[in-house]
Scaffold this motif. Structure first.
Motif, mmCIF file in Angstrom:
data_model
loop_
_atom_site.group_PDB
_atom_site.id
_atom_site.type_symbol
_atom_site.label_atom_id
_atom_site.label_comp_id
_atom_site.label_asym_id
_atom_site.label_seq_id
_atom_site.Cartn_x
_atom_site.Cartn_y
_atom_site.Cartn_z
ATOM 1 N N THR A 43 0.850 -1.192 0.000
ATOM 2 C CA THR A 43 0.000 0.000 0.000
ATOM 3 C C THR A 43 0.883 1.239 0.000
ATOM 4 O O THR A 43 2.095 1.166 0.239
ATOM 5 N N THR A 44 0.250 2.393 -0.219
ATOM 6 C CA THR A 44 1.024 3.630 -0.169
ATOM 7 C C THR A 44 1.588 3.860 1.232
ATOM 8 O O THR A 44 2.703 4.363 1.378
ATOM 9 N N SER A 54 6.372 10.585 4.639
ATOM 10 C CA SER A 54 4.941 10.569 4.939
ATOM 11 C C SER A 54 4.179 10.034 3.732
ATOM 12 O O SER A 54 4.681 10.050 2.604
ATOM 13 N N ARG A 55 2.962 9.575 3.953
ATOM 14 C CA ARG A 55 2.147 9.081 2.848
ATOM 15 C C ARG A 55 1.856 10.192 1.832
ATOM 16 O O ARG A 55 1.974 9.961 0.625
ATOM 17 N N TYR A 69 3.202 2.675 -10.260
ATOM 18 C CA TYR A 69 2.169 2.088 -9.406
ATOM 19 C C TYR A 69 0.984 1.648 -10.257
ATOM 20 O O TYR A 69 0.858 2.042 -11.417
ATOM 21 N N ASP A 70 0.132 0.828 -9.667
ATOM 22 C CA ASP A 70 -1.118 0.402 -10.286
ATOM 23 C C ASP A 70 -2.252 0.972 -9.453
ATOM 24 O O ASP A 70 -2.116 1.136 -8.234
ATOM 25 N N LEU A 78 1.711 -0.524 -5.107
ATOM 26 C CA LEU A 78 3.063 -0.460 -5.655
ATOM 27 C C LEU A 78 3.721 -1.817 -5.527
ATOM 28 O O LEU A 78 3.508 -2.528 -4.543
ATOM 29 N N ARG A 79 4.527 -2.175 -6.518
ATOM 30 C CA ARG A 79 5.311 -3.406 -6.403
ATOM 31 C C ARG A 79 6.436 -3.130 -5.409
ATOM 32 O O ARG A 79 7.125 -2.113 -5.488
ATOM 33 N N LEU A 80 6.604 -4.050 -4.484
ATOM 34 C CA LEU A 80 7.668 -3.909 -3.489
ATOM 35 C C LEU A 80 9.015 -3.740 -4.177
ATOM 36 O O LEU A 80 9.833 -2.916 -3.746
#
Length: 99
Positions: A43-44, A54-55, A69-70, A78-80
């Motif tokens: 996740t973000t 920060s997010r 990102y998707d 996001l892919r790790l």
């Protein structure tokens, strides 16, 4: 415990042992089994925590195209591997080089 053809024994994690048991049962029943690799998605908030930002800062980075990102619905994923690649790029940049 998994024993190889040469007698080598490997202790398997419970999850992997259960998956192999499922596959063996399927083969015994004559069923086909498909294995595929899936990228670990985050996740973000998880990505922001990994990067130490920060997010909202992470979202701005995404909006500027710094990390791919998707967005299958209303939430970005996001892919790790992309997050870690960005972290490595930023960590290894020369501090004297302007961004």
């Amino acid at each position: 415990m998994l024993t190889g053809p040469d007698g080598t024994e490997i202790t398997l994690p419970t999850e992997l042992a259960e998956a192999l048991e499922f596959v063996a049962d399927a083969f015994t029943d004559g069923a086909a089994v498909t294995l595929s690799r899936h990228e670990r998605m985050v996740t973000t908030q998880e990505a922001a925590d990994l990067l130490g930002v920060s997010r909202p800062t992470l979202v701005r980075m995404l909006d500027h195209g710094l990390i791919p990102y998707d967005q299958p619905g209303s939430h970005r994923r996001l892919r790790l591997s992309d997050v870690l690649a960005h972290q490595a790029r930023c960590h290894h940049e020369d501090p004297a080089t302007p961004r």
